[in-house]
Design a protein around this motif. Sequence first.
Motif, PDB file in Angstrom:
ATOM      1  N   GLU A 128      11.540   1.663  -7.444  1.00  0.00           N
ATOM      2  CA  GLU A 128      10.218   1.648  -6.811  1.00  0.00           C
ATOM      3  C   GLU A 128       9.458   2.940  -7.091  1.00  0.00           C
ATOM      4  OE1 GLU A 128       8.286   1.511  -2.313  1.00  0.00           O
ATOM      5  OE2 GLU A 128      10.299   0.708  -2.651  1.00  0.00           O
ATOM      6  N   GLU A 131       7.983   2.720 -10.440  1.00  0.00           N
ATOM      7  CA  GLU A 131       6.813   1.837 -10.413  1.00  0.00           C
ATOM      8  C   GLU A 131       5.590   2.591  -9.885  1.00  0.00           C
ATOM      9  OE1 GLU A 131       6.168  -1.364 -11.269  1.00  0.00           O
ATOM     10  OE2 GLU A 131       8.112  -1.494 -12.267  1.00  0.00           O
ATOM     11  N   ARG A 132       5.807   3.449  -8.917  1.00  0.00           N
ATOM     12  CA  ARG A 132       4.707   4.221  -8.327  1.00  0.00           C
ATOM     13  C   ARG A 132       4.244   5.355  -9.243  1.00  0.00           C
ATOM     14  NH1 ARG A 132       6.512   5.139  -1.979  1.00  0.00           N
ATOM     15  NH2 ARG A 132       6.583   2.934  -1.353  1.00  0.00           N
TER      16      ARG A 132
END
Length: 202
Positions: A128, A131-132
């Motif tokens: 995650e 992804e950020r």
Amino acid sequence: MAAEDRLRAYRGKRDFERTREPSGQAAPGGGGEPRFVVQIHDARRMHFDFRLQVDDVLKSWSVPKGPSSDPGDKRLAVPTEDHPLEYEEFEGVIPRGEYGGGTVIVWDRGTYEPLSHDRRGRPVDFAESLERGHATFRLRGSKLHGEYALTRFRGGADGEEAWLLVRKGPARADGPGTPDPRRARSVRTGRTLAQVAADAGE
């Protein structure tokens, strides 16, 4: 997303009847700390391939100048396709005419500890955090040690995505600094790029 789907781009670029690169058919490895590998790739342009195990693939970036132990060095890192976990072991010569044709050595490898967290200091899933666009981690390799960060500074919506790979904290006096790819030796076999190419009959 299944590993089969994540490796579609990887497999689509290669003819496994010509290249000895792994096809990614082996079952994923067991548990334990996630792995990383840095390979030197003498292709059309010399560069380093920096790969982090995320779930059952190696997330990969091309780093032209290679990673550095100096926090003042901000290294450009351009994402490439996900690679199979078995690629950590790959060393050899990719045939001319094949995607990425050239010589590859395993410059460093080891494990890493995800360190990504939110603004309140709570841990964030590593996939995650990528992804950020910002992920921190501690490398435990044969040559690279300490905390690093990958930060996306250009998105891929209307152009090529680009990141920076930076060492965090104080510089390591015993670190590898900026490696000379022509003189660097494999942590697997102790060979240089020239020796691997010669052994392959190039």
